[in-house]
Design an enzyme around this catalytic site. Structure first.
Site, PDB file in Angstrom:
ATOM      1  N   HIS A 118      -2.577  -8.106   3.332  1.00 14.87           N
ATOM      2  CA  HIS A 118      -3.491  -7.239   4.097  1.00 14.87           C
ATOM      3  C   HIS A 118      -4.769  -6.997   3.306  1.00 14.87           C
ATOM      4  CE1 HIS A 118      -4.688  -3.667   6.535  1.00 14.87           C
ATOM      5  NE2 HIS A 118      -3.930  -4.226   7.454  1.00 14.87           N
ATOM      6  N   PHE A 119      -5.653  -7.723   3.221  1.00 16.63           N
ATOM      7  CA  PHE A 119      -5.812  -9.105   3.660  1.00 16.63           C
ATOM      8  C   PHE A 119      -6.195  -9.926   2.436  1.00 16.63           C
ATOM      9  CE2 PHE A 119      -7.104  -6.382   7.217  1.00 16.63           C
ATOM     10  CZ  PHE A 119      -6.218  -6.798   8.186  1.00 16.63           C
TER      11      PHE A 119
END
Length: 147
Positions: A48-49
């Site tokens: 993420h991410f």
């Protein structure tokens, strides 16, 4: 006020889901302040991410909820021994809003205020900040139950 070891005496959460590092202020039955230091080594950043790490909003809400759990348990009439046999269940999270992203290196400050507290039921308003800037807010409804 409460360090991580004291928080672990109150909450059942453990790594990687203990999301409060310290409680800095608490007025029993009224309000609580705490924080979590956000590190690049947080497990959530693996996905993420990649290349653009943003701390997930759901974890911000969970951290606020855990702060609220400390307030609820410390505001109850339970002894320390009785508290160990209880857990907080959140029944709803309403009006959640995410205002600004939280990134590695940030200190995520939680502030919760009790709107209503009745024995085992409570309503809390929560806000999260980074450097004094609002990042998220929500209203939590929860209850204290037996483990």
């Amino acid at each position: 006020m409460l360090d991580i070891m004291q928080i672990q005496e109150i909450l059942p959460h453990r790594y990687p889901l203990l999301l409060v590092d310290r409680i800095t202020d608490m007025e029993v039955k009224k309000s609580i302040k705490g924080y979590k230091n956000i590190s690049i080594s947080e497990p959530a950043f693996q996905g993420h991410f990649p290349g653009h790490p943003i701390y997930p909003g759901v974890l911000i809400l969970e951290g606020m909820a855990q702060c609220g759990g400390v307030l609820a348990l410390k505001s109850s009439d339970l002894t320390d021994e009785e508290m160990k046999e209880k857990v907080i269940y959140f029944m709803s999270i309403d009006n959640a809003k995410f205002r600004n992203p939280v990134r590695p290196g940030d200190r995520l400050d939680y502030e919760l205020t009790a709107v209503k507290m009745k024995s085992t039921l409570m309503v809390l308003e929560g806000k999260a900040y980074v450097d004094g800037k609002l990042t998220a807010e929500a209203e939590f409804k929860a209850m204290i139950v037996d483990k």
